[in-house]
Design an enzyme around this catalytic site. Structure first.
Site, PDB file in Angstrom:
ATOM      1  CB  CYS A  73     -15.150  -8.471  22.281  1.00  0.00           C
ATOM      2  SG  CYS A  73     -16.513  -7.484  21.899  1.00  0.00           S
TER       3      CYS A  73
ATOM      4  N   GLY B  86      -7.991  -4.292  23.708  1.00  0.00           N
ATOM      5  CA  GLY B  86      -8.942  -3.847  24.834  1.00  0.00           C
ATOM      6  C   GLY B  86     -10.198  -4.191  24.213  1.00  0.00           C
TER       7      GLY B  86
END
Ligand code: UGA
Length: 430
Positions: free
Chosen positions: A260, A257
């Protein structure tokens, strides 16, 4: 080459503030600009609007060299080098949003008064350096240069990653501009990769896409281990000594998660599509990642049957340990899925509760772990905080209603948990 370049940094987030404080450490005077007045007045008072280890101390130490302001016009006019470190948010509906980058470029176009180097550190699609150049050129006819200088900082490690990078990538069509930017980093010992702007922009996406691929790969292997009765910890141990593989970034879990990987993998797949290329592998990496969290829900149902009315404790809210960031946090998604199934959730995180409260309601946030575990039917660990590893599990067993644990990060010692009498399920563990 001058040695007194004056630097403006647009965007006072993780990347901007880390860049500002580290360049101040190297002796430069920095003007840090943001459109968010509250954020700037917070910073002017010596406070840090985010949690990043080491950053507060560094900003405090070099505060005389860093000026925080909302005055973009002055910052552009009075500085030689302008860093862009603004956000590039992504939404499934609208794709990548480059508005903040374009706004800074417009401001530069309106206020540029002599030769400047514009250094883009925001993660952007290939061709954005050219886009920035085009925006400025529309209004300003004299010489300026645009450089792509991607950052490879990890949240929670940003300061140390900035000061001790694996490499420094600088991309520009102007050799002079690239050399000046390289000069700013001369105190850092790291290989210097000098390339053209497009290759530099590509490097950033490729690095994140490759790392995301490693995670989806190991998650699939972990899932397969569960079917065939092998143990992922041992499998990883057996491959990691091959330096071509290495053990790094091969921790199975609930899926990646953060601000980025989800965004960058998607953006690269879209870029490929825009150019008529179907990036099959990357699309699978994304699909595997989206499915990984569903396995946690399935495991919960296998343990408890229907989740309706069940008390479930979720430990962790941030997208990874050591961070207060809940953007694209898989922890939050898992809680939403559990809620939809009617579970009653108590959650705790050492740093991320106030950020989580802004985007997730209808659950009980507790002030410590044990409170979250009282009368619980099931504990699910979703973020790898050390303090979850070091809980008094004898006490945990006493206060839980049922001794069920799903360890979404393989954080705990499996044999110890089984010895203590827990029904313990990790990811890919035998
Ligand atoms: C990532 C990259 O690691 C940085 O190099 C890059 O500069 C940054 O993105 C960026 O583009 O700005 P970050 O998002 O801070 O950094 O976090 P990571 O530590 O890379 O973790 C990303 C996600 O992958 C987290 O959800 C983490 O829990 C997960 N992960 C990581 C795994 O599930 N398994 C692993 O083995 C490693």
């Amino acid at each position: 080459m001058k040695n007194d370049y004056k630097i403006a940094i647009f965007g006072a987030g993780y990347v901007g503030l880390t860049t500002a404080s580290c360049l101040a450490k190297f002796g430069y005077n920095i003007t840090c600009v943001d459109i968010d007045k509250n954020r700037i007045s917070f910073l002017q008072k010596g406070k840090l609007p985010l949690f990043e280890p080491g950053l507060f101390d560094l900003l405090a130490k070099y505060k005389k060299r860093i000026n925080f302001t909302i005055n973009d016009k002055k910052a552009i006019r009075e500085n030689d080098i302008i860093f862009i470190t603004v956000d590039t948010p992504f939404s499934a509906k609208n794709g990548l949003n480059l508005v903040s980058v374009k706004n800074v470029a417009e401001k530069i176009a309106l206020n540029i008064n002599d030769y400047k180097i514009i250094v883009n550190k925001s993660t952007v699609p290939v061709g954005t350096a050219e886009l920035i150049k085009g925006i400025i050129k529309k209004r300003y006819k004299d010489k300026f240069d645009v450089v792509s200088n991607p950052e490879f900082l990890r949240e929670g490690m940003a300061v140390s990653d900035f000061l001790h990078p694996d490499r420094i990538v600088i991309g520009s069509d102007s050799r002079k501009a690239s050399q000046i930017v390289a000069y700013l980093y001369r105190k850092i010992k790291a290989p210097l990769v000098l390339v053209d702007a497009k290759s530099s922009e590509m490097i950033k996406y490729v690095a994140n896409a490759f790392l995301a691929t490693k995670i989806s790969f190991i998650n699939e292997i972990a899932n397969l281990c569960e079917y065939v009765g092998a143990d992922i910890d041992k499998v990883r141990e057996g491959i990691k000594y091959d330096p071509r593989i290495s053990g790094q970034f091969l921790n199975p879990g609930i899926g990646y998660g953060g601000s980025c990987f989800p965004k960058d993998t998607h953006a690269l797949a879209v870029t490929a599509g825009d150019h008529g290329y179907n990036f099959h592998l990357l699309r699978s990496v994304i699909e595997v990642n989206n499915k990984q969290r569903q396995r946690v829900i399935k495991k919960a149902e296998n343990l408890l049957g229907s989740l309706k009315g069940k008390n479930i404790t979720v430990l962790g809210l941030s997208f990874k340990g050591g961070s207060d960031d809940v953007r694209e946090s898989v922890a939050i998604r898992i809680i939403k899925d559990l809620k939809k199934k009617g579970a009653k959730i108590k959650a705790f995180d050492p740093k991320a509760i106030s950020n989580a409260q802004k985007i997730l309601s209808g659950i009980m946030y507790t002030t410590n772990t044990y409170e979250a575990l009282k009368n619980s039917d099931l504990l699910i660990i979703v973020t790898e905080w050390d303090e979850f590893k070091n809980l008094d599990f004898k006490r945990v067993k006493k206060i839980m209603k049922k001794p069920n644990i799903i360890d979404g990060r393989n954080l705990l010692n499996q044999s110890k948990m089984i010895r203590l009498g827990f029904n313990y399920y990790g990811i890919g563990r035998k």
